[in-house]
Enzyme design. Sequence first.
Site, PDB file in Angstrom:
ATOM      1  N   LYS A 691      74.041  32.655  37.268  1.00 36.73           N
ATOM      2  CA  LYS A 691      74.447  31.512  38.203  1.00 36.73           C
ATOM      3  C   LYS A 691      75.145  30.407  37.431  1.00 36.73           C
ATOM      4  CE  LYS A 691      73.141  27.691  40.888  1.00 36.73           C
ATOM      5  NZ  LYS A 691      74.229  27.176  40.395  1.00 36.73           N
ATOM      6  N   GLU A 772      66.299  25.404  27.830  1.00 38.05           N
ATOM      7  CA  GLU A 772      66.683  24.608  27.009  1.00 38.05           C
ATOM      8  C   GLU A 772      67.333  23.314  27.658  1.00 38.05           C
ATOM      9  OE1 GLU A 772      67.302  24.983  23.793  1.00 38.05           O
ATOM     10  OE2 GLU A 772      66.641  27.082  23.712  1.00 38.05           O
ATOM     11  N   CYS A 806      74.599  18.715  24.717  1.00 40.19           N
ATOM     12  CA  CYS A 806      73.112  18.505  24.281  1.00 40.19           C
ATOM     13  C   CYS A 806      72.829  17.947  23.153  1.00 40.19           C
ATOM     14  CB  CYS A 806      72.253  19.495  24.986  1.00 40.19           C
ATOM     15  SG  CYS A 806      72.663  21.182  24.411  1.00 40.19           S
ATOM     16  N   GLU A 903      68.561  10.265  27.932  1.00 45.01           N
ATOM     17  CA  GLU A 903      69.738  10.961  27.926  1.00 45.01           C
ATOM     18  C   GLU A 903      70.965  10.609  28.516  1.00 45.01           C
ATOM     19  OE1 GLU A 903      71.134  15.714  27.114  1.00 45.01           O
ATOM     20  OE2 GLU A 903      69.857  15.233  28.585  1.00 45.01           O
TER      21      GLU A 903
END
Length: 1014
Positions: A691, A772, A806, A903
Site C-alpha cells: 500500500k 519506523e 524522518c 516532529e
Amino acid sequence: MRATPPIPASAGTSTPASSDLEARIREYGEKILGLMDAAGPPSLFSKKGFYGSLMEWAMRDEHFKTQLFRFVDVLPSLTSSGEIARHLREYLGDEQLKLSPALRVGLKAAGGASWLLGAGVKSQITGMARQFMLGDDEKEIAATLRKLHEQDIAFTVDILGEAVVSEDEAEQYAARYLALIEGLARQVAQWEPPCQSNISPRGQLPALNVSVKLSALHSQIQPSDPDTAMGKILERLRPLLRRAKELGAFVNFDMESYALKDLTVRSFKTIFSEAEFAEQPACGLALQAYLKDSEADLRGIIAWAREHEHRVCIRLVKGAYWDYETVISQQRHWPVPVFSQKPETDANFERLSVVLLENEDAVDAAFGTHNVRSIAHVLAQADRLGIAPRSFEFQMLYGMADPLKAAVLESGCRLREYCPVGELLPGMAYLVRRLLENTSNEGFLANKFGKGAGREELLRAPRENLAAGERRPIGKDSERSATPSGRVMRFQNEAHTDFRLAAEREKVRTALAGVRRQLGRRYPLIINNDQVSTPEWLPSLNPANQDEVVGHAAQARLAEAEAALAAARSAQPKWGAAPADDRAKLLEHVAELMRRDKATLSALEILEAGKNWPEADADVAEAIDFCNFYAAVMRNLARPERTQAVAGESNFQQWWPRGTGIIIAPWNFPLAILTGMTAAAIVTGNAVIMKPSDQTPVIGARLMELLMEAGLPPGVVNLLTGPGSVVGSHLVAHPQIDFIAFTGSKEVGLKIWEAAGRTAPGQANLKKVVCEMGGKNCVIVDSDADLDEAVAGCIASAFGYQGQKCSALSRLVVLADNYDKFLERLVAAAASLPVGPAEVPGKVLGPVINREAEQRIRGIIEAGKSEARLAWQGAVPDDPKACYVSPAIFTDVPPNSRLFREEIFGPVLAVSKAKDFDEALTLANTSEFALTGGCYSRSPANIERAKAELVCGNLYINRNVTGAIVQRQPFGGFKMSGGGTKAGGVEYLQNFLVPRVVTENVLRRGFAPEEAEW
Ligand SMILES: Cc1cc2nc3c(=O)[nH]c(=O)nc-3n(C[C@H](O)[C@H](O)[C@H](O)COP(=O)(O)OP(=O)(O)OC[C@H]3O[C@@H](n4cnc5c(N)ncnc54)[C@H](O)[C@@H]3O)c2cc1C
C-alpha cells in the site's frame, strides 16, 4: 586555426630513443640540485627548532602526523590557552607530548603549566603559518611583495578564505578581491625598475598578478545546473576583471576540485570570449596533471586560444586535492578522475609540459612545481625545441622550497611566487595542505629534504619509477563484507548520478517530458497480477502545481482488500517454498529494470513527490540498493547455519517466512522505502499487500509494473491504493495478516502497534510489526567545530527535501562560544538556497508535499512565534498553485516548547544555546524520539562522549545527518522512532522470518558419521 603539432613519441619517457634527452635532463637536474645543496635546507626541514623537529617527527610517525595536523586544523578556533592545552593533550596524549622533541621543548619552557603551554604552542604554530601566508595587513603584504620584486621574483596573490556558504560571503569575497587589486595596484605602480621575472621575450607582463578561486564567488554551485552557477560567477567576476583591465592587472583562475573543473574551464573560455575582455585583462588558468582528462582540457584551451587569437597563460600543476578526489569518488562509486600512481602524474606533467612548449606561439607556459626532475625536464625539452628559457616561467609557493627558488633564478629562469594572503583562521586549511605536501611520502620535497634521497633517485624518469613501483589500484569494483555469521557477501551500492555530465542532465530533461506526456493516466489496483478498477479514483497532484494531475489511483474498498489478502494467502505457500535463489534473482531483475528506467523514475518523483533532481535520483538508487542488498543477504540466510558443533548431533538454524503481510509506506521516499519493505518481505518468501502513500500512488504503481515485468508470480505482491484509515486499518487488524511493515508518522505507527497487539479469534500467528516512525533529530555544534562544514551540513540536513525526511535535522544545539558566528552564517546560508519547483534543475528548496502539509506547517510557524524568537524566515515564490512554506529558523527555543519537542516534517529549524558540552548533551537527549543525531566537534574527547551518550539510532559525527546508504548505514531508531529495526542492514530480513532450529541425533548404534555431516 593552426593544427597542434603531435607530441614526439619520446616525450616524457626514458626509452633509448630519448637517451640524449634524459642525459640533458640529468645535466639540468644535477646543476639545480648542486645549487640547492649549496644553499642548505629550507627552514621547515632544518631539523633545528620547532618546525624542523615537528616535521621530522611527523615524517617518522604517521599517527603523530595525523594527530598533529588535526590539532593544527582546530587550533585557530581555540580561544583560550586552557582549551589549546586540552586539545593538544586529546590529540597527542601525554606520551606523544613527552616523546616529540619539539613539544618537549614547549612543555619544558612552559614549566608544565598547561595554560602557558597552550599559549606557547599557539604562537609557534601561528609562526609556522606565517611561513606560508602573508597575513592580512595591507602594508605588510605590500612590503613582502616588494621584497620579492627586489629579488626579481614576480608574484601572484591569492586571498585565502573560509568555504563560501552564502551569497553574502561570496559578495564579501569578491569585494575583498577588488580592494586587494586597488590597494596593490597603487603600490606596485611605484616599484621601479620592473621585476626581471615579469619580462619575457614577448614583452613586459603585468606586475600585479592575482589568483582567484571561482568557488568563492558563488555559494550555490549545483551540479545539475551549471549554467546558473556560471551566470552568477561571471556576474561577480565582471566588475573584478573590469577593474583589473583598468589597472593593468593579470587575473588567474586557480583550479580546485574535479567537481568544479569543467565549470572553471567553461567560465574561463566564456568570459574571455566576451568582447569587453577579449584582449584585456591578461589572464591565465591552472590545469592539473594528475587528472586523466587534463590533456584533452589543455588541448581544448590551446585550440580556443588560437581560434580567438587570445594569448593566455596556462599554469601547469600536478594538483593539490589527490586524497580528496580519490576518497570522494570511491565513496560515490564514480570513476576516479586522478591517476593512482605518483609517477603517472609526473609522466603526465612531463607530457603536458611538452604540449605547452610546443604551443608556445599561442599560449604562455607557467610550470607550478617544486620538483627538480619536472623542472629539469622542462628545461631539457625547451632546449630540444629551441625555446628560450625566459619564454616561460616557473611558479612556486611562498614559503616553500627556498633553495630551489634560488637555484632556478640562478639558472637564468623566470620565477613567480604564489602568495596567499588573509587571516590565519581561514588559512589553516591551506597550512595543513602545505604541511601534508611537505611530509608526503610520495612528495619530492620530503624525499629530498626529509629523507635525504640521492640524486639518482630524485632525477629518475617517471616511467622508470612506475616500472619499479608496485601498482596500487584505487577503487574496488565491489564491496565485500561479512555478515554477523561471518559469511562473506558481495554487494555494491548503486552510484548516484553524476549530474556534472551534460548527458545525464539531458536524460532527466527528456524523461520529464516523457512523464509529462503520460500525466493523468488511471492506475488500477493489481490483484493476482490482474488490473482491478474501482468506482472511486483519487488524483495525485504535483506539489509545485496543484492543477497538474500526475495520475489517478483506484481507491480500494474492503472487498478489494479481502480479495488482495486472499490472493496473497493463496500464492504464499508456493512462493515461500521456491528456492531462495529464485526469489533473490527476481529482486536483482527488478534492480536492473530500475537502473534501465532510472531517469524516468526520478522524473516521476520530481513531479509527484516534489523531490529535486539529486534527491529523486538518490531515492531511486536506494531502491536499487535495497533489491540487490536483500537478494545478497537472503542467499546467505537460506543456507542453514550450524549453531554449535557437537559430536553425534547436528544442530542447524534455518528460517521460515512469516506468511502474509501488509506493507504501508510513506511518500517522502516514495520508491526506496516502498521497495525496501516489499523487497525484504518477498525475498524472504512472504506474500504481501503493498500500500503506497495516497500522495505518491503513481510511483507505487510503477514499482508494481516493474515487479511484474521482472516475472513476479501472481498474488505475491498485490497493489492496493486507497484510504489508509479504511483499507489499512482493516488489514492491520485482520486475523489472517501475519506481519505489518510500516514507515510513517508516530500517530499512525502507534495505532498499528496497538491494533496488531490484539489477537482476534482464529488468528494463527502473533503479528510482527516492523515499525519506523519519526524523529526530532538534534545536532550539537561544539565550540571548536569547523563552521564551514557545520553550516553546510546543517543546512543540507534541515532543509534538504524541505525537511520532509524522518532523518532531518530539526533541533540544533550550539555551544555559546560559537553561537553568534555560527548563527549568522547559518541564516545567511539558508537565505541563499535557491527556491523553486523541483523540476527546475538547481533548485534546492521546493514546495511541501500538499496543501494540508502546507497549512499545518504554516500554523506551527505562526504558533512558534509566541514560543521562541523567529530569527529568519525565507521568501518563497508567490505561486498560488504550489504548496510553498517559507522556511524558518527559530532561536531561544525553550526545551519544553512544541518547536523543540514535536516532529514538524517541514523546513523549520529550532536553535538553542548551550553553555557547555554537558548541557548540550542533556538538551539533545530531551526527546521522546531517537532516530538520527549528530555532532560537529574537533575535540576527540567530546566526539567520544557524543558517541557514547547521544541517544539515537543513527549518529553522524562531523557530517550531515541525512542520506543513509544501504549496508553502510543501516537505518532506523528506537524509543518513539521505531522498533529498533535497521532497514538496509544485514539483520533486517530476520524481521520477516521465523527462526527454527533442527536438531538431529546422528549417532546410530554408537556409530557417528564424518564430522562434515553433522
Ligand atoms: C605556484 C603554484 C600554484 C598552484 N596552483 C594550484 C592550483 O590552482 N590547483 C591545484 O590543484 N594545485 C595547485 N598547486 C599545487 C600543486 O598542484 C601541487 O600540489 C604541488 O605543487 C606539488 O607538486 P610538485 O610537482 O611540486 O611536487 P611532487 O612531489 O613532484 O608531486 C606531488 C603531487 O603528485 C601528485 N600525487 C601524489 N600522490 C599521487 C599518487 N599516488 N598518484 C598520482 N598522483 C599523486 C599530487 O598532485 C601531488 O600534489 C600549485 C602549486 C604551485 C607551486
